[in-house]
Motif scaffolding. Structure first.
Motif, short mmCIF file in Angstrom:
data_model
loop_
_atom_site.label_atom_id
_atom_site.label_comp_id
_atom_site.label_asym_id
_atom_site.label_seq_id
_atom_site.Cartn_x
_atom_site.Cartn_y
_atom_site.Cartn_z
N HIS A 133 0.84 -1.20 0.00
CA HIS A 133 0.00 0.00 0.00
C HIS A 133 0.88 1.25 0.00
CE1 HIS A 133 -3.25 2.74 0.85
NE2 HIS A 133 -2.84 2.98 2.08
N GLY A 156 -6.64 3.15 5.16
CA GLY A 156 -7.10 3.11 3.77
C GLY A 156 -7.49 4.46 3.21
N THR A 191 -7.36 1.11 -1.12
CA THR A 191 -8.31 1.84 -0.28
C THR A 191 -9.51 0.98 0.08
OG1 THR A 191 -7.65 3.97 -1.24
CG2 THR A 191 -9.79 3.88 -0.13
#
Length: 447
Positions: free
Chosen positions: A244, A303, A382
């Motif tokens: 991420h 997120g 996300t």
């Protein structure tokens, strides 16, 4: 014959067992968390997607947890020491085999199946043995042991990145296999401990050794269901927190710093929450539900937080979000295992640990691949973190069904610390007193 103490010693050799559990946790969950840094290299080398590489950690977690009842049963039958020593050798061989992989399937077999099964023989017997050595300070001891996850991540995350840069993913896996072999001498330090209430002989039936009869207890069934749901999202950051950060443009060391920030918060919170839980100010099931919900909210923040910068940026907002998530996730972790003796009694804690880890494997198997699939469909993580956080929040609501999870009427003067050997959250008879106005009995309660 081994002399039988009056109860858990609450110290002594128990602190050595804490150190063993600390190392075991670091070389299993901590190592697996940092291994996500290698996934982009693996995806590029084998020309596969993020969803495909996520199955490596998903299988390792699922096998480690699904096979935990096997480790518990073997430990109940032959003792934790030989089982943990064999598990360390098996886990190390899984890494060595994976270093010579020629396809992603070999990594599924080596890291997912072989190393995962080795960790299954190591983790549940060690943690169950630890719970038997402590009573009043049990949650603190568990918290200390589980800081091995975060503390090792602080060291292993940059170390794994350094190994990847210097030796490539094959050399890194080979060296990590040598490190994992240290689980074997750890197992040699697990001395057996006989306690009052232990059966005179180990169970010979496989079903009895697995402890499946614990599911007939309502409180344990509620706890197991909630924990299985929480696991569906709890382990996603293990595989996808580093990717991420990489997706947002941070470099390899910037992503490692994000993982380390979560690890620092995780480790510190496990100690603080362990101490807080042992004070008895708030019932353990209530703390479990609260910190579980906060962990889910923390994943939502991870997120949603925006990240600005590039290869040279440190990603301040994501660092702060990862730290907040680590604090909440670290507070939740020791409570999961600290509440078990109160639900099943000290004599069933090793078997209960294995069964709970087995149920967690369902979420661990599905969570990371689902997260990878959502990333491939949406282009970033996300939605993955939002869905994962929602699963954790849902499981935390189920914990509300546990005894003392919600404020309610209860005995006016409960004992400060009920005997954990018998399970302080098991049903107890109500106290009855005579009302001053007549012979009718009334419950002696306060609200």
């Amino acid at each position: 014959m081994t002399p039988q103490p009056a109860g858990p010693p609450d110290g002594g050799w128990g602190w050595v067992v804490v150190a063993v559990a600390f190392t075991v946790n670091g070389l299993s969950y901590g190592l697996l968390r940092s291994l996500g840094l290698a996934f982009p290299d693996l995806a590029e080398h084998f020309d596969r997607s993020a969803q495909d590489t996520a199955w490596i950690s998903a299988l390792a977690l699922a096998v480690q947890q699904a096979a935990s009842p096997v480790g518990s049963a073997l430990s109940t039958r032959w003792g934790a020491r030989p089982v943990v020593m064999v598990g360390g050798v098996v886990a190390s061989l899984g890494f060595v085999f994976s270093a010579f992989a020629s396809s992603l399937l070999h990594l599924y077999l080596g890291l997912g199946l072989v190393a995962g099964f080795g960790w299954a023989l190591v983790f549940a017997p060690t943690l169950g043995t630890l719970s038997r050595y402590f009573s009043r300070r049990r949650v603190l001891a568990v918290g200390l042991a589980l800081t091995g996850n975060g503390a090792s991540s602080v060291l292993l995350a940059p170390a794994v990145q350094l190994l990847l840069d210097a030796f490539g993913w094959r050399g890194a896996l080979l060296l990590l296999g040598a490190v994992t072999l240290h689980l074997t001498p750890c197992g040699a330090l697990l001395l057996p401990l006989a306690l009052p209430g232990d059966p005179p002989a180990p169970p010979r039936s496989p079903l009895a050794a697995l402890g499946l009869g614990l599911f007939t207890r309502r409180a344990f069934s509620i706890f197991a269901l909630g924990t299985a749901l929480v696991a569906g999202g709890y382990f996603v950051p293990y595989a996808h927190l580093a990717p991420h950060a990489l997706d947002w443009g941070l470099g390899g060391y910037g992503a490692a710093l994000v993982v380390a920030a979560a690890a620092v918060g995780d480790a510190g919170a496990r100690l603080i929450c362990g101490w807080l839980a042992d004070q008895g100010w708030v019932p353990l099931p209530r703390l479990l539900a609260v910190f579980g919900a906060l962990t889910g909210l923390g994943l939502w923040v991870v997120g949603l937080v925006p990240v600005a910068g590039g290869e040279e940026a440190w990603g301040g907002p994501l660092l702060a979000a990862a730290l907040a998530y680590g604090l909440s996730a670290g507070s939740y972790a020791p409570l999961v295992f600290g509440v078990l003796p109160g639900l099943v009694g000290i004599e069933g804690v090793v078997q209960a640990t294995g069964l709970v880890l087995m149920l967690m494997s369902l979420g661990a198997l599905l969570g990371p691949p689902l997260s990878g699939f959502l990333r491939d469909e949406t282009g970033d993580f996300t939605i993955s973190f939002l869905v994962s956080g929602s699963l954790i929040v849902s499981g935390s609501f189920i914990y509300i069904g546990l005894p003392r999870a919600l404020p309610s009427c209860g005995p006016a003067s409960p004992p400060a610390m009920p005997p954990p050997e018998s399970g302080e959250l098991l049903p107890t008879p109500q106290v009855v007193s005579l009302s001053p106005g007549g012979p009718h009995p009334t419950l002696d309660t306060t609200c």
